[in-house]
Design an enzyme around this catalytic site. Sequence first.
Site, mmCIF file in Angstrom:
data_model
loop_
_atom_site.group_PDB
_atom_site.id
_atom_site.type_symbol
_atom_site.label_atom_id
_atom_site.label_comp_id
_atom_site.label_asym_id
_atom_site.label_seq_id
_atom_site.Cartn_x
_atom_site.Cartn_y
_atom_site.Cartn_z
ATOM 1 N N LYS A 203 44.670 29.087 16.819
ATOM 2 C CA LYS A 203 44.232 27.690 16.727
ATOM 3 C C LYS A 203 44.632 27.082 15.385
ATOM 4 O O LYS A 203 45.077 25.936 15.314
ATOM 5 C CB LYS A 203 42.708 27.601 16.893
ATOM 6 C CG LYS A 203 42.201 27.848 18.298
ATOM 7 C CD LYS A 203 40.686 27.709 18.317
ATOM 8 C CE LYS A 203 40.109 28.010 19.679
ATOM 9 N NZ LYS A 203 38.639 27.886 19.703
ATOM 10 N N LYS A 239 38.149 17.428 37.430
ATOM 11 C CA LYS A 239 37.491 18.694 37.103
ATOM 12 C C LYS A 239 36.301 18.909 38.030
ATOM 13 O O LYS A 239 36.069 20.015 38.531
ATOM 14 C CB LYS A 239 37.019 18.696 35.646
ATOM 15 C CG LYS A 239 38.130 18.762 34.618
ATOM 16 C CD LYS A 239 37.541 18.754 33.215
ATOM 17 C CE LYS A 239 38.627 18.585 32.166
ATOM 18 N NZ LYS A 239 38.061 18.494 30.809
ATOM 19 N N ASP A 364 28.548 16.723 30.417
ATOM 20 C CA ASP A 364 29.930 16.903 29.954
ATOM 21 C C ASP A 364 30.056 16.472 28.497
ATOM 22 O O ASP A 364 31.034 15.853 28.099
ATOM 23 C CB ASP A 364 30.871 16.078 30.847
ATOM 24 C CG ASP A 364 32.321 16.518 30.742
ATOM 25 O OD1 ASP A 364 32.557 17.731 30.590
ATOM 26 O OD2 ASP A 364 33.216 15.662 30.808
ATOM 27 N N LYS A 404 29.346 21.464 30.438
ATOM 28 C CA LYS A 404 30.488 21.905 29.635
ATOM 29 C C LYS A 404 30.003 22.662 28.409
ATOM 30 O O LYS A 404 29.064 22.250 27.738
ATOM 31 C CB LYS A 404 31.324 20.701 29.212
ATOM 32 C CG LYS A 404 32.514 21.066 28.325
ATOM 33 C CD LYS A 404 33.539 19.961 28.256
ATOM 34 C CE LYS A 404 33.047 18.769 27.477
ATOM 35 N NZ LYS A 404 34.072 17.699 27.433
#
Length: 835
Positions: A203, A239, A364, A404
């Site tokens: 990352k 999604k 989310d 999420k």
Amino acid sequence: MRRRNDPECTAPIKKQKKRVAELALNLSAASGDEPPSSVNHAAKASTTSLSGSDSETEGKQHGSDSFDDAFKADSLVEGTSSRYSMYNSVSQKLMAKMGFREGEGLGKYSQGRKDIVEASNQKGRRGLGLTLQGFDQELNVDWRDEPEPSACEQVSWFPECTTEIPDTQEMSDWMVVGKRKMVIEDETEFCGEELLHSVLQCKSVFDVLDGDEMRRARTRANPYEMIRGVFFLNRAAMKMANMDFVFDRMFTNPRDSCGKPLVKDREAELLYFADVCAGPGGFSEYVLWRKKWHAKGFGMTLKGPNDFKLEDFYSASSELFEPYYGEGGIDGDGDITRPENITAFRNFVLDNTDRKGVHFLMADGGFSVEGQENLQEILSKQLLLCQFLMALSVVRTGGHFICKTFDLFTPFSAGLIYLLYCCFERVCLFKPITSRPANSERYVVCKGLKVGIDDVRDYLFAVNIKLNQLHNTDSDVSLVVPLEVIKGDHEFTDYMIRSNESHCSLQIKALAKIHAFVQDTTLSEPRQAEIRKECLRLWGIPDQARVAPSSSDPKSKFFELIQGTEIDIFSYKPTLLTSKTLEKIRPVLDYRCMVSGSEQKFLIGLGKSQIYTWDGRQSDRWVKLDLKTELPRDTLLSVEIVHELKGEGKAQRKISAIHILDVLVLNGSDVREQHFNQRIQLAEKFVKAVSKPSRPDMNPIRVKEVYRLEEMEKIFVRLEMKIIKGSSGTPKLSYTGRDDRHFVPTGLYIVRTVNEPWTMGFSKSFKRKFFYNKKTKISTFDLPADSIAPFHICYYGRLFWEWGDGIRVHDSQKPQDPDKLSKEDVLSFIQTHSA
């Protein structure tokens, strides 16, 4: 002076033309279409002539020096061992002509450049010559052995929790407050150290890369990238479509433990859902697209630029969704971390779902962590806790939850997952293919909320209060469940470690792939379009472009909705009920009745506040309704606009309301052929879906109370004399409805719900009603399909008992006019013919 056409003067020009012709021949011979052998042959054939031309130009005779030069040039052209043999013969000869020798530079003293100028390594819009330190190094990760992209996905659930749900006493000392920690590298309780460091390193490599360059490479590298949002508001909707399919539609078609649907489109109950931390609303748009007006959504998200964008719900009716921002309602801030907002939203949802809660909650939440991507889990810990707390606050027993998450390395995160594991029947961590593989995003999916979770909810509520108290201090809540409790459940711990490590491996490969795609812009995923088609087909999503709904005028939309039905039907007026027409209400069991408050009209909804009314006469136009209300598009109703009153005297309030008498089309669903009772039931369901309790400024929509004709006496109980503003203090007849509001009644609609030749009777021996066919003499207790009176039969055959002057339906009214149909006459007739 020599003339231009002298032989001596023209000779060099001719030689020059000859050399140009030879050069053209060589260029032709050395073209890319020729095989290597023909190129070499052409080069050999032309070498001597080229050398000769040059010597003549220089005015020299062939000698040993010129022969050596020609030989060297020839060697340069033909030398397959030379590192310049990749260049065609023409370019080699031109270099030889300029005196080039391998290993030496050009110029009198060979002082020129010896190495070939490198090809440009310029990347996108970077500054010329810029190299990104740390990015251009190799990651040493083989990403090419990734699995073949596929639309099929596997779900791995946590084992079922056998531990009892913890109670208040057990959790009393679970919360641990320690020093605020802002490092993630040492969180190795639920992930191997090497994997954790590898994913963090991968990352970090991208920290120096330009965002646009990263996104372009990611778009080419992700085989599922082309799925995008299809015709929905954003990618989040897809999604949800993806996960709804993978989990066997457990969100849009929830089932009980026996596999039977908990809600059905033909039944009265709505599918209730909540959507929190969810702006602009992609999850909700998908659910409402799938369920249409059979669902009702409640939403809370942070107000501001990321608020719900209901005006952009192109594929679904946003009128079925009600935002509520916590304390202050529509004027609240929507901050889920504020305890008062959680409490207010919980109360609002329970008040509007018969105290049951929603069937499922979607969350989310996320916020920008630019520059601190590796700390996303730590920075969003309170947000995650509050979303879990909201699920335990508003989801009904047996309901579901999807939320999420990001990295789940810390014991704090693992503790939150553990509490869900205790409170739900089944839990899993899942990353859908619509979630980009290189990010840390995945979802916790919880199925079947258990009974007795109140103590866990109260505990998380207390933890959130503590987190708020510790803001802007060096202290933080580091644990919500002791590590020994979590690790004492070996099956839970093993799953967490497996899930985290599998997720890390996926991320590492995906990040390495993007890294390679940044460095080589020619790389791409060849199956993106194919995978997209396969996924949409599997998930039941039409492959259509996103376009705004087309606008239409009410008249055109009306003809579109009635689909060729004879328009004269809509101009029919009811038959007045008098002493002469009283016989028409036989058999009494075939009829239903409703109290009228004004003239009947047809109402059409084109979406939002685009609502029009029409009185049924072809000569009249549709008129814009001057009320503050909203209806989904493609809706056609039979209604009255009634002036409702609340209270008496000076405090009396007046409001105009829409009262539904019957329904024809509901948000595109044509219900005209269904039974009258079914239509009224669907109308009540529809009204629940579109009602906005948080908006007292809007005009209400209600369904008329329907009575069996044989039970007409119940209506007269609801009649009373009340003083109405503007009536000079004279009491007027009023009918009080279910919602404690009253209006001045004008009469009674009587509607036949059974179609000829069928009628209804009452079996004294079986103590129940039955259907009887007057033609075939057949009797049955079951509802015959052809006995159902569709809308046009009900509308054409209705009667109206007008309660004007001379009609006494309340003891306080003026005496009855003997020439008019009295209340006693009607009740006597009904009693006589309903036995």
